[in-house]
Design an enzyme around this catalytic site. Structure first.
Site, PDB file in Angstrom:
ATOM      1  N   ARG A  45       0.842  -1.204   0.000  1.00 23.85           N
ATOM      2  CA  ARG A  45       0.000   0.000   0.000  1.00 23.85           C
ATOM      3  C   ARG A  45       0.877   1.253   0.000  1.00 23.85           C
ATOM      4  O   ARG A  45       0.523   2.292  -0.556  1.00 23.85           O
ATOM      5  CB  ARG A  45      -0.954  -0.028   1.208  1.00 23.85           C
ATOM      6  N   TYR A  97     -15.699  19.369 -13.277  1.00 22.74           N
ATOM      7  CA  TYR A  97     -16.149  18.000 -13.538  1.00 22.74           C
ATOM      8  C   TYR A  97     -17.196  17.580 -12.491  1.00 22.74           C
ATOM      9  O   TYR A  97     -17.080  17.933 -11.311  1.00 22.74           O
ATOM     10  CB  TYR A  97     -14.913  17.098 -13.464  1.00 22.74           C
ATOM     11  N   ASP A 168      -6.846  20.859 -12.709  1.00 21.82           N
ATOM     12  CA  ASP A 168      -7.251  19.556 -13.234  1.00 21.82           C
ATOM     13  C   ASP A 168      -6.986  19.612 -14.739  1.00 21.82           C
ATOM     14  O   ASP A 168      -7.720  20.261 -15.487  1.00 21.82           O
ATOM     15  CB  ASP A 168      -8.732  19.309 -12.927  1.00 21.82           C
ATOM     16  N   LYS A 193      -8.137   8.820 -18.602  1.00 19.93           N
ATOM     17  CA  LYS A 193      -8.518   9.437 -19.877  1.00 19.93           C
ATOM     18  C   LYS A 193      -7.357   9.349 -20.871  1.00 19.93           C
ATOM     19  O   LYS A 193      -6.963   8.250 -21.222  1.00 19.93           O
ATOM     20  CB  LYS A 193      -9.001  10.864 -19.619  1.00 19.93           C
TER      21      LYS A 193
END
Ligand code: PLP
Length: 386
Positions: A45, A97, A168, A193
């Site tokens: 992790r 967004y 962003d 994306k």
């Protein structure tokens, strides 16, 4: 090394011992150590070599010192927002967004003050940062009407207000826009994306030069478990190598589609920063290498029927990948935005968003032109021009 070379070379050093030319997929979640030695790798992790290879590439793309990869763009966003204490003032683009709006809602419940402003308007930028702020959250080009904020201007004003400035940069991607060059502190990516580019891996990233910020992001990631799987890191890194090639074709395809839309009597406004009459055209030309793969337009008929008539374009949310996609924001990505806010942002029921893929432009042009042209059935749903 120049950008296109960095894409294929960074984080890609041949593996000692085997000479693997591709960073191996390290699946182990724990690492052997001597009890008394401080381990380089401790627990999956916290540390993973496949993830680190991706991060070296992501940081290098913006010439940044640090990049932290996350399980998704949303997880990266939450890590950045975790910096904000109760009572902090966050100023954000008014057309962020949809998922970001949802994150802001969570923060408001924890006592963060979220204020939206039209950051594509210099007067609104000046007003928003006339009082102190803890963070500026900027999206440019914005979704879905591709409004452009002036990165250098927003970063300058936000810094005067004491804010950490986050952009962003998912829509443009690092091949077309590198926010850190304009004084921005943190670049956020949904690597889902254009960076991964093939619609088969989820991921996010925060890129920055400030070691304190980076440590805060990775500490949050380890504590919250917002980690990407090694396999997703492998896929995102694999996709990243062809980003420049894919982006070049997408931008060229987008320009061809814009030309078809502009010439069609069945189309109203076309939103694309590459158009000289787009309000953000000059700023976009200054801060972006090209106007991008995403565009939106007003169809003067029934947007749903138009999308049904398209054979090649896939009707789906998301963007930036190899497949050309269409969607109707009012019905899909922005269905959750209150109707009055939607109207104010120019998101009408006629708006169609397109993400240009890498198909042959002639096929895309044929498909779009045929779908725009009213058929007998289509005649009924196309309004009279007169
Ligand atoms: C998709 C997207 C996100 C969220 O990313 P996920 O990887 O889906 O969590 C954030 N910002 C923008 C602009 C996006 O398009």
């Amino acid at each position: 090394m120049r950008f296109d070379t960095r894409l294929v070379r960074l984080g890609q050093e041949p593996e000692p011992g085997t000479g693997d030319v591709v960073p191996p997929l390290h699946l182990a979640v724990t690492y052997e150590r001597r009890v008394q030695d401080p381990p380089r790798y401790f627990y999956g992790r916290g540390e993973n070599p496949t993830r680190e290879a991706l991060e070296r590439c992501l940081a290098g793309l913006e010439d940044a010192r640090f990049a932290a990869a996350f399980a998704s763009g949303q997880a990266a966003g939450m890590a950045a927002l975790s910096l904000l204490p109760r009572g902090a003032r966050l100023v954000a683009s008014d057309d962020v967004y949809g998922g970001t709006r949802a994150l802001f809602g969570l923060l408001e419940r924890q006592g963060v003050r979220v204020e939206h402003a039209d950051l594509s308007d210099p007067a609104a930028v000046a007003a928003a940062f006339a009082e102190p702020a803890a963070m500026a959250w900027v999206e440019t080009p914005s979704n879905p009407t591709l409004r452009i904020a002036d990165l250098a201007d927003v970063a300058g004003r936000a810094h005067e207000a004491g804010a950490v400035v986050l952009v962003d940069n998912t829509f443009a991607g690092p091949a077309l826009q590198q926010p850190l060059r304009f004084g921005v502190d943190v670049t956020l990516y949904s690597t889902t994306k254009s960076i991964a580019g093939h619609s088969d891996a989820l991921g996010g990233a925060l890129v920055c030069d400030d070691e304190r910020l980076h440590r805060a992001f990775t500490a949050y990631r380890t504590a919250a478990g917002a980690v990407p799987s090694p396999f997703d890191c492998f896929l995102v890194h694999r996709g990243l190598r062809t980003l420049a090639l894919r982006t070049g074709r997408q931008v060229a395809n987008a320009a061809r589609l814009v030309a078809v839309l502009r010439a069609s009597p069945h189309v109203g406004a076309v939103h694309y920063p590459g158009l000289p009459d787009h309000p953000g055209h000059r700023v976009a030309a200054r801060q972006m290498a090209a106007p991008g793969a995403v565009l939106a337009f007003e169809y003067l008929g029934d947007a749903e029927k138009l999308m049904d008539r398209l054979r090649l374009f896939t009707c789906a949310v998301s963007l930036g990948g190899v497949l050309s996609l269409v969607e109707a924001p009012a019905l899909m990505t922005h269905a959750g935005v209150p109707p009055d806010v939607r109207r104010a942002l120019g998101i009408t029921d006629r708006l169609v968003r397109v993400s240009a893929g890498i198909e042959d432009p002639a096929d895309l042009v044929e498909d779009l032109a045929a779908a725009l042209r009213p058929t007998k059935e289509g005649d009924e749903d196309t309004e009279d021009e007169a």
